[in-house]
Write an enzyme that holds these catalytic residues in place. Structure first.
Site, short mmCIF file in Angstrom:
data_model
loop_
_atom_site.label_atom_id
_atom_site.label_comp_id
_atom_site.label_asym_id
_atom_site.label_seq_id
_atom_site.Cartn_x
_atom_site.Cartn_y
_atom_site.Cartn_z
N GLY A 27 14.84 33.85 9.69
CA GLY A 27 13.73 33.96 8.96
C GLY A 27 13.67 34.04 7.56
O GLY A 27 14.61 33.69 6.91
N ALA A 28 12.68 34.38 7.01
CA ALA A 28 12.28 34.36 5.64
C ALA A 28 12.81 32.93 4.90
O ALA A 28 13.41 32.77 4.02
CB ALA A 28 13.23 35.35 4.77
N ALA A 55 13.19 26.67 1.03
CA ALA A 55 13.20 25.28 1.14
C ALA A 55 14.66 24.74 1.82
O ALA A 55 14.59 23.72 2.26
CB ALA A 55 13.19 24.66 -0.24
N GLY A 56 15.54 25.73 1.62
CA GLY A 56 16.85 25.47 2.27
C GLY A 56 16.90 25.44 3.65
O GLY A 56 17.46 24.34 4.59
N HIS A 57 16.10 26.24 4.46
CA HIS A 57 15.84 25.98 5.78
C HIS A 57 15.08 24.87 6.23
O HIS A 57 15.11 24.21 7.14
CB HIS A 57 15.14 27.18 6.49
CG HIS A 57 15.79 28.78 6.29
ND1 HIS A 57 15.25 29.54 5.16
CD2 HIS A 57 16.96 29.16 6.93
CE1 HIS A 57 16.09 30.59 5.40
NE2 HIS A 57 17.02 30.51 6.34
N VAL A 116 20.93 23.61 -0.73
CA VAL A 116 19.65 23.37 -1.44
C VAL A 116 19.71 24.14 -2.86
O VAL A 116 20.04 25.54 -2.46
CB VAL A 116 18.30 23.40 -0.78
CG1 VAL A 116 17.13 23.37 -1.61
CG2 VAL A 116 18.70 22.60 0.41
#
Ligand code: PAF
Length: 289
Positions: A32-33, A36-38, A178
Site C-alpha cells: 500500500g501507500a 508512481a513506482g507502484h 522510478v
C-alpha cells in the site's frame, strides 16, 4: 470497475474466473501507500500481456523485525483504492485482519543463497517473511505474470529464484526503479524524511552515479568503484549498512575484476529512516539523469 475483496479466497475466485474468460492475470503485490513506482508496476504487468490486473495491499508483519517500522508504516487504503480505480485495476485484495495468518498458522517458505548477503545480513528473517507471503499470494492468484519493483533488487531476485525452485506457474518480472526528478528513488518510506533529510538522501543516487560514470569510462576494479560510491553515502547518511557489488543474477560476490554487468546496491540510515537503492552497472541507464 475495481472490486475490493477482503478474503484471500475471493482473490483466487476472481483470478480463476478471469482466466476462464480468457484473460491473462497480472499480480502486483504491494504494502500500500501507493506511489508512481507502484503505478509503473501495473503498467509493466499490462505491457507483459496482463489483461486482468490484481493488486494486493498488505503490510506483512512477518517481514518486519521488532525494531522495524511496522507500526508507523504508512496505511492509506482509501487513497490507494482511488488510484487503483483510476488505473483500472480489476481486483484489489486488502485482507481483513487475521485473514492471511489465521490462528495456528505455522508454515514458512525460505530461499537460500541469494537471500544471504546484503539485506540478509542486516535484516535477518526479512526474506523469509517476504517469500512466505508472496508464495501465498501467488498460490491464490494462480498462473500469472507477477511484477515487483527493482528498487528491492534482492527481493526481486529472491522471488524469481523461489518461483523457479518451486515450479510455480508464474512469470516474475522486475520493473525499473522510478525516481523523482532529482534522482531520489520513490519509496513509501520517503514520507518519513524531514526536509533536511530529504536533501541528504540524495547521497545514495550521487554515489550510484559516481560508480556508474566510472564503470562507463572503463573502470573494472571493484574496490575503486565501491570507494567512489561509498564517499557520498558516508558523507550524507548517519549510518551505512552496506555499499556492495554483487553478481546481478544471484548476488554472489564479484571477482577481482568486474565483468560486463554487476549490481551496485546500498542501504543506509537517516535518523530512524532506512533507505535502499541500486543500479545494475553495464545494463541500467545512468540513475536519475
Ligand atoms: O515489496 C513489497 O512491497 C513487499 O515486500 C511485498 C512484495 C508486497 C511482500 O510483502
Amino acid at each position: 470497475m475495481t472490486r475490493l475483496v477482503r478474503e484471500p479466497g475471493a482473490l483466487r475466485e476472481a483470478c480463476d474466473e478471469a482466466r476462464a474468460r480468457g484473460h491473462r492475470v497480472g499480480l502486483v503485490p504491494t504494502m500500500g501507500a501507493l506511489h508512481a513506482g507502484h503505478l509503473s508496476l501495473i503498467e509493466t504487468a499490462r505491457a507483459r500481456g496482463a489483461t486482468h490486473v490484481a493488486l494486493t495491499i498488505f503490510v506483512n508483519p512477518l517481514q518486519f523485525a521488532p525494531t522495524d517500522d511496522l507500526d508507523r508504516y504508512p496505511r492509506t487504503l482509501e487513497a490507494d483504492l482511488a488510484r487503483c480505480r483510476e488505473l483500472g485495476v480489476d481486483v484489489v485484495l486488502a485482507p481483513a485482519d487475521g485473514a492471511m495468518y489465521p490462528p495456528g498458522f505455522s508454515s514458512a517458505v525460505e530461499v537460500g543463497g541469494v537471500t544471504a548477503p546484503l539485506e540478509g545480513v542486516h535484516r535477518p528473517g526479512h526474506f523469509r517473511g517476504v517469500t512466505t507471503i508472496v508464495a501465498k499470494l501467488l498460490n491464490l492468484a494462480g498462473p500469472c505474470v507477477a511484477v515487483f519493483g527493482r528498487k528491492d533488487y534482492q527481493q526481486w531476485r529472491t522471488l524469481a529464484r523461489m518461483v523457479r525452485d518451486l515450479d510455480m506457474p508464474v512469470e516474475v518480472v522486475g520493473a525499473p526503479i522510478v525516481r523523482e526528478p532529482d534522482g531520489l528513488a520513490l519509496s513509501s518510506r520517503n514520507v518519513y524524511l524531514a526536509a533536511a533529510e530529504r536533501a541528504r538522501a540524495l547521497g545514495l543516487v550521487t554515489g550510484l552515479r559516481a560508480a556508474w560514470d566510472a564503470f562507463a569510462a572503463g573502470e573494472r576494479d571493484p574496490e575503486r568503484v565501491l570507494a567512489l560510491a561509498r564517499g557520498p553515502v558516508e558523507a550524507s547518511f548517519d549510518r551505512v549498512d552496506y555499499v556492495a557489488l554483487a553478481d546481478a543474477d544471484d548476488l554472489a560476490p564479484v571477482g577481482a575484476e568486474l565483468g560486463a554487468r554487476a549490481v551496485l546496491a546500498m542501504a543506509a540510515h537517516l535518523g530512524t529512516t532506512r533507505l535502499i537503492d541500486n543500479v545494475v552497472l553495464g545494463e541500467d541507464p545512468r540513475p536519475g539523469f
